[in-house]
Design an enzyme around this catalytic site. Structure first.
Site, PDB file in Angstrom:
ATOM      1  N   ARG A  67      -4.422   1.512  10.691  1.00 56.02           N
ATOM      2  CA  ARG A  67      -5.227   1.134  11.848  1.00 56.02           C
ATOM      3  C   ARG A  67      -5.199   2.287  12.847  1.00 56.02           C
ATOM      4  NH1 ARG A  67      -6.677  -2.215   8.841  1.00 56.02           N
ATOM      5  NH2 ARG A  67      -7.005  -4.469   9.183  1.00 56.02           N
TER       6      ARG A  67
ATOM      7  N   GLU B 141     -13.975   1.270  16.454  1.00 60.73           N
ATOM      8  CA  GLU B 141     -14.855   1.073  15.301  1.00 60.73           C
ATOM      9  C   GLU B 141     -15.910   0.031  15.665  1.00 60.73           C
ATOM     10  OE1 GLU B 141     -12.569   0.072  11.831  1.00 60.73           O
ATOM     11  OE2 GLU B 141     -11.251   1.802  12.029  1.00 60.73           O
TER      12      GLU B 141
ATOM     13  N   HIS C 227     -13.790   3.560   7.410  1.00 64.50           N
ATOM     14  CA  HIS C 227     -12.947   2.390   7.120  1.00 64.50           C
ATOM     15  C   HIS C 227     -13.471   1.662   5.878  1.00 64.50           C
ATOM     16  CE1 HIS C 227     -10.123  -0.816   9.092  1.00 64.50           C
ATOM     17  NE2 HIS C 227      -9.895  -0.664   7.801  1.00 64.50           N
ATOM     18  N   CYS C 228     -13.550   2.406   4.795  1.00 66.93           N
ATOM     19  CA  CYS C 228     -14.138   1.851   3.567  1.00 66.93           C
ATOM     20  C   CYS C 228     -13.187   1.945   2.381  1.00 66.93           C
ATOM     21  CB  CYS C 228     -15.455   2.553   3.247  1.00 66.93           C
ATOM     22  SG  CYS C 228     -15.313   4.332   2.963  1.00 66.93           S
TER      23      CYS C 228
ATOM     24  N   ILE D  47       0.833  -1.207   0.000  1.00 66.07           N
ATOM     25  CA  ILE D  47       0.000   0.000   0.000  1.00 66.07           C
ATOM     26  C   ILE D  47       0.861   1.248   0.000  1.00 66.07           C
ATOM     27  CG2 ILE D  47      -1.695   1.314   1.333  1.00 66.07           C
ATOM     28  CD1 ILE D  47      -2.789  -1.447   2.271  1.00 66.07           C
TER      29      ILE D  47
END
Length: 340
Positions: free
Chosen positions: A251, A280, A298-299, A170
């Protein structure tokens, strides 16, 4: 000759895209699907226990949208043992899986680090731009009927030094996306990249402290582990530039929440872009109310491409394990064919 038993796989969740692959694998293995209850973890546990009481399974996997049913622990998965020797999570992060318990029982845990890469990196890019340009403040002003009232000048990415913490798949993808924007990219990672890859990404390796003190933007892209829990806290914020920008799509627990909120209130952090939170799905109200923070639920992985690729990665890991005894991308082990 005695006919071998058909290997069985328990799936927690439903596949949306990888139906052709599932059809092919179903000719070799038996798949049983259970639909998790998105609001009641105990009901999901009951479904898993019921399935385990009726049959044995060789492997188990789960997909996205599992926050409401995690963590994945002995309480949930214990009845699948001792026959089940693989748990695959449809995510890059695996902090919600009790890897220590699985390891003690000779069970592989595998993640899918390449599946979520593009979706998460694109979310990182979106939050990066929204944070630099103060998109939350501008949109809120417009929605309140205050056309450009009290808006401050914002920033462009050109010339900004961007520090990436965690240069995995990432982090690398994000670096590739911002390099054409004229950013100076530095990074800190557990292991330094090869010189050729650094050149390709336009990224320079620096110490953790140098990244903190010299970056205009800090992007969190490392996994959550015991070593990275509260990686950024009060003393780390003190080392940063005044008015730094923070992006976190990794995170929430990597940044100490109390210290983070204080840094925003004091102006040490000018703005932030967050797709992850400590709590969350009910984050601290501060994040919901602060105009200096662009937030998402968190999508980052919620795209057709990302979900499809991750489903394929999960099934590939299952197939590799059932055929060879070793999954794709294990985070523990190795074990023998029969576990420890």
């Amino acid at each position: 000759m005695k006919q071998s038993r058909t290997k069985r796989v328990l799936a927690i969740g439903e596949l949306k895209f990888a139906t052709n692959t599932l059809k092919r694998l179903s000719e070799k293995y038996h798949f049983e699907f259970i639909v998790p209850d998105p609001h009641d973890r105990s009901k999901t546990i009951e479904k898993i226990h019921e399935a385990a009481s009726k049959s044995t399974f060789d492997a188990c996997f789960w997909l996205f949208r599992n926050a409401a049913i995690s963590p994945f622990t002995e309480e949930m998965l214990g009845p699948l043992l001792p026959t089940c020797k693989l748990f695959v999570t449809g995510a890059a992060g695996y902090n919600n899986v009790d890897v220590d318990w699985a390891t003690r029982n000779g069970v592989y845990v595998a993640n899918t680090p390449n599946g979520p890469t593009e979706g998460t990196a694109n979310m990182n890019l979106m939050l990066f731009m929204c944070t630099l340009r103060g998109a939350r403040e501008a949109e809120q002003s417009l929605r309140l009927g205050k056309w450009r009232q009290n808006l401050s000048l914002t920033d462009d990415p050109y010339g900004k030094r961007v520090g990436i913490i965690g240069m995995g798949a990432i982090g690398k993808s994000f670096a590739q996306k911002i390099l054409p924007l004229g950013c100076e990219i530095v990074y800190h990672n557990r292991n330094r990249l090869e010189a050729e890859e650094e050149k390709r990404l336009g990224a320079s390796f620096v110490s953790f402290d140098e990244l903190l003190s010299s970056s205009d933007v800090i992007s969190i892209n490392c996994p959550l582990t015991p070593a990275t829990h509260d990686l950024i806290s009060t003393k780390e914020f003190e080392k940063m530039k005044d008015g730094v920008y923070i992006i976190n799509t990794a995170r929430g627990a990597i940044i100490n929440e109390d210290a983070f909120i204080k840094a925003i209130k004091s102006g040490k952090v000018a703005r932030a872009g967050l797709d992850v939170f400590l709590n969350e799905p009910t984050p601290n109200k501060f994040w919901l109310e602060c105009d200096k923070v662009t937030i998402q639920p968190h999508c980052g992985v919620y795209t057709n491409f990302t979900v499809a690729k991750t489903e394929e990665c999960v099934l590939a890991s299952i197939e590799t394990f059932l055929d060879t005894g070793i999954p794709t991308n294990p985070v523990n082990g190795p074990f023998g064919m029969n576990g420890c």
